[in-house]
Design a protein around this motif. Structure first.
Motif, PDB file in Angstrom:
ATOM      1  N   ARG A 179      -1.320  -1.156  -5.686  1.00  0.00           N
ATOM      2  CA  ARG A 179      -1.495  -0.930  -4.492  1.00  0.00           C
ATOM      3  C   ARG A 179      -2.833  -1.202  -3.904  1.00  0.00           C
ATOM      4  O   ARG A 179      -3.773  -0.963  -4.775  1.00  0.00           O
ATOM      5  CB  ARG A 179      -1.104   0.706  -4.131  1.00  0.00           C
ATOM      6  CG  ARG A 179       0.213   0.963  -4.555  1.00  0.00           C
ATOM      7  CD  ARG A 179       0.782   2.454  -3.730  1.00  0.00           C
ATOM      8  NE  ARG A 179       0.002   3.378  -4.223  1.00  0.00           N
ATOM      9  CZ  ARG A 179       0.284   4.334  -5.403  1.00  0.00           C
ATOM     10  NH1 ARG A 179       1.589   3.855  -5.858  1.00  0.00           N
ATOM     11  NH2 ARG A 179      -0.375   5.204  -5.794  1.00  0.00           N
ATOM     12  N   ASP A 180      -3.037  -1.630  -2.653  1.00  0.00           N
ATOM     13  CA  ASP A 180      -4.050  -1.819  -1.982  1.00  0.00           C
ATOM     14  C   ASP A 180      -4.173  -0.753  -0.682  1.00  0.00           C
ATOM     15  O   ASP A 180      -3.526   0.199  -1.005  1.00  0.00           O
ATOM     16  CB  ASP A 180      -4.440  -3.294  -1.394  1.00  0.00           C
ATOM     17  CG  ASP A 180      -3.268  -3.748  -1.006  1.00  0.00           C
ATOM     18  OD1 ASP A 180      -2.195  -3.081  -0.433  1.00  0.00           O
ATOM     19  OD2 ASP A 180      -3.256  -4.895  -0.450  1.00  0.00           O
ATOM     20  N   SER A 181      -4.981  -1.105   0.199  1.00  0.00           N
ATOM     21  CA  SER A 181      -4.575  -0.359   1.364  1.00  0.00           C
ATOM     22  C   SER A 181      -4.399  -1.068   2.688  1.00  0.00           C
ATOM     23  O   SER A 181      -4.619  -2.259   2.630  1.00  0.00           O
ATOM     24  CB  SER A 181      -6.098   0.643   1.614  1.00  0.00           C
ATOM     25  OG  SER A 181      -7.117  -0.284   1.855  1.00  0.00           O
TER      26      SER A 181
ATOM     27  N   ASP B 106       0.784  -1.066   0.245  1.00  0.00           N
ATOM     28  CA  ASP B 106       0.030  -0.032   0.053  1.00  0.00           C
ATOM     29  C   ASP B 106       0.834   1.253  -0.082  1.00  0.00           C
ATOM     30  O   ASP B 106       0.299   2.404  -0.096  1.00  0.00           O
ATOM     31  CB  ASP B 106      -0.988   0.033   1.105  1.00  0.00           C
ATOM     32  CG  ASP B 106      -0.336   0.403   2.392  1.00  0.00           C
ATOM     33  OD1 ASP B 106       0.947  -0.075   2.646  1.00  0.00           O
ATOM     34  OD2 ASP B 106      -0.980   0.627   3.470  1.00  0.00           O
TER      35      ASP B 106
ATOM     36  N   GLN C  95      -0.372  -0.788   7.271  1.00  0.00           N
ATOM     37  CA  GLN C  95      -0.558  -2.136   6.690  1.00  0.00           C
ATOM     38  C   GLN C  95       0.144  -3.058   7.564  1.00  0.00           C
ATOM     39  O   GLN C  95      -0.523  -4.308   7.668  1.00  0.00           O
ATOM     40  CB  GLN C  95      -0.217  -2.128   5.285  1.00  0.00           C
ATOM     41  CG  GLN C  95      -0.650  -3.410   4.491  1.00  0.00           C
ATOM     42  CD  GLN C  95      -0.398  -3.154   2.958  1.00  0.00           C
ATOM     43  OE1 GLN C  95       0.846  -3.532   2.534  1.00  0.00           O
ATOM     44  NE2 GLN C  95      -1.551  -3.026   2.108  1.00  0.00           N
TER      45      GLN C  95
END
Length: 445
Positions: A189-191, A180, A228
C-alpha cells in the motif's frame, strides 16, 4: 499495394541511403483494419522486401523491384519466412512473470494468494532488475517487440523495466501500480499523496526518454480510495499526453465488490469517470461485463478496451464481446495479461481470441487476429503511426515467422491454398519456435 504508394516508397529507398538493409521474404502489412475493410486492408507479397536504415523502415515492396532500385544494400534473405510487424502486447504485469500458470483461483483469491505475495518481492531493486530483464527476453523470444505493463507500488520496479527496455531498444509503456485501500496487503500500500508524488517523479524521469512512455496506473477501483483516484485523475489532467491504464469489469464478483465499495457510483466505469480517469488515453483491461451506459461512454470518449483472452479463460472471467464491441466502433487491443494470462506468446493469445470468438459465434479471421496483435494494439496505445505495421517511416520493429515450424504445422500448411490458410495453423499451434528472428529498432535481438 497501390502503385502510386509503391513508387513513392521506391523513390525513398533510392535517395542517399547506402547503409540500407533489404530483408527478403514473404511480407505482410496493413492499409487499414480487416474488421472494417476485410482482406482489402491487407497487402501480402509472396516475394517481397523490407528496406531498413537505422531504426526506421524506408520502404516495402516486391523484392525484384526493391533490389533493382537499391543494388548497394546489404541483403538478408529470410527465404519463405513471413515478415510481419513485431507483436504489441497492450496489457501485462511483468512482476507476475515468476508466478505465471498458478493453479485455479478466482480473481480476488488469486490476487491475494499469488499476485500480492509475488509483488512484495519487488521491494528489492535487484530482484526487480532480474525479473525485468528475464521478462523482456521472454517477450523477444516470442516475437513481442512492445508491451504496456503494470509494475508494482515500488518506484524501483518502474526504473527496472524501463532500464531493461532501453538496453534492448524496445518501446515500452509502464507505470507504478497504485493501491492505498486496505483491500491490498500492508506491504503493497502507498497513499494518495505518495502515489501522486511517485508517479509524477517517475513520469518526469522516463516519459518520452528514448522509447519509454509512462502510464498512470491505478490498479483498479477496489484497491484505491477516492482520494487516490482523484489524485491520479489530477495527475492525468496535468499530463494528458500520458496514457492511463486500469482494470474494468473482469468478473461478476469483482463488479459486486466495486458496488459495495462505491455505493453511489452508477456503475463500475463511474468509479473512474467521477474522478478524472476516463478519457481517450485510457486503457481499460478486460471489459467483459459492461453495462450499456459504460459501452456508450467508452465509445464516446474514444477509450481503448484491452482483450486478454488467455487470462479470461484461465481465471474463468467470461467471454469478451469482440463482435459486438467492434461493430459499435470501440477501440480494441489484444494482450497476454501475464501472469493472469497463461502464456507470454501473442500467437497463443490470438488462438485464445479465436476460441472465445467461436463461443461468441463470431470467429475471427486470421487477418483480424494478426491485426489485433500488431496494428490494433498499437492503435489502442495511440502509437499506430510508429509501430505495429510495416510502412515507410515506421519504427523498424518486425519479426520473421516460420510457417512450418513443427511437423504438425508443416503438414497442414502443405495443403494451404492462400496466405491465410498458411498462417492460421501457426496462430493456432505455433509458439516461440515459429519466431525465427526478432528485430527491434532495426537490430536483431
Amino acid at each position: 499495394m497501390r502503385f502510386g504508394a509503391l513508387a513513392v516508397m521506391l523513390r525513398r529507398v533510392c535517395i542517399g541511403d547506402t547503409m540500407a538493409t533489404l530483408h527478403l521474404g514473404q511480407v505482410l502489412s496493413f492499409d487499414g483494419s480487416p474488421f472494417d475493410e476485410g482482406h482489402d486492408a491487407v497487402w501480402h507479397e509472396r516475394r517481397g522486401a523490407l528496406a531498413v536504415e537505422g531504426d526506421r523502415i524506408l520502404a516495402v515492396g516486391p523484392a525484384d523491384a526493391m533490389r533493382a532500385a537499391h543494388p548497394a544494400a546489404e541483403v538478408i534473405d529470410h527465404g519463405d519466412g513471413l515478415i510481419v510487424p513485431g507483436f504489441v502486447d497492450a496489457h501485462a504485469h511483468y512482476p507476475q512473470t515468476g508466478m505465471i500458470a498458478s493453479w485455479g483461483k478466482r480473481l480476488i483469491d488469486w490476487l491475494n494468494h499469488y499476485t500480492f505475495p509475488e509483488e512484495m518481492r519487488f521491494a528489492d531493486p535487484a530482484h526487480a532488475r532480474a525479473v525485468a530483464g528475464r521478462y523482456l527476453d521472454l517477450l523477444l523470444d516470442h516475437g513481442t517487440t512492445s508491451v504496456c505493463t503494470y509494475c508494482t507500488i515500488h518506484p524501483a520496479s518502474v526504473d527496472a523495466i524501463f532500464e531493461a527496455a532501453e538496453a534492448r531498444g524496445m518501446r515500452v509503456f509502464a507505470g507504478k501500480t497504485c493501491m492505498d485501500r486496505d483491500t491490498a496487503p500492508e506491504g503493497l500500500r502507498d497513499s494518495a499523496q505518495s502515489a501522486y508524488d511517485d508517479s509524477k517523479a517517475l513520469l518526469e524521469r522516463w516519459h518520452g526518454t528514448g522509447r519509454a512512455s509512462y502510464v498512470i496506473t491505478p490498479r483498479f477501483s477496489p484497491t484505491s480510495t477516492v482520494a487516490q483516484l482523484e489524485a491520479l485523475g489530477a495527475l492525468w489532467g496535468e499530463h494528458p499526453d500520458c496514457l492511463m491504464q486500469t482494470h474494468l469489469s473482469e468478473q461478476v464478483d469483482e463488479i459486486a465488490w466495486v458496488k459495495s465499495l462505491y455505493p453511489s457510483a452508477r456503475d463500475y466505469l463511474d468509479t473512474y469517470e467521477a474522478h478524472g480517469l476516463l478519457g481517450a488515453g485510457g486503457l481499460y483491461g478486460h471489459a467483459i461485463h459492461l453495462e450499456p451506459r459504460e459501452r456508450d461512454r467508452l465509445r464516446e470518449v474514444g477509450a481503448s478496451l484491452i482483450h486478454c483472452p488467455t487470462s479470461n479463460t484461465f481465471i474463468g472471467s467470461g467471454l469478451f464481446d469482440m463482435g459486438g464491441l467492434t461493430r459499435e466502433g470501440q477501440i480494441v487491443g489484444l494482450a497476454t495479461d501475464t501472469g493472469g494470462g497463461s502464456s507470454f506468446s501473442m500467437l497463443r493469445t490470438m488462438a485464445a481470441a479465436y476460441e472465445i470468438g467461436q463461443l461468441r459465434h463470431r470467429p475471427l479471421h486470421a487477418s483480424e487476429l494478426l491485426w489485433l496483435a500488431t496494428q490494433g494494439s498499437a492503435r489502442a496505445l495511440h502509437v499506430d503511426d510508429r509501430i505495429g505495421n510495416l510502412a515507410a517511416g515506421m519504427e523498424a520493429d518486425f519479426i520473421v515467422l516460420d510457417l512450418a515450424s513443427t511437423p504438425a504445422i508443416a503438414q497442414r500448411v502443405a495443403q494451404a491454398g492462400d496466405i491465410w490458410e498458411a498462417l492460421f495453423p501457426t496462430i493456432m499451434m505455433g509458439d516461440d519456435r515459429a519466431v525465427t528472428s526478432t528485430w527491434v529498432a532495426g537490430r536483431k535481438r
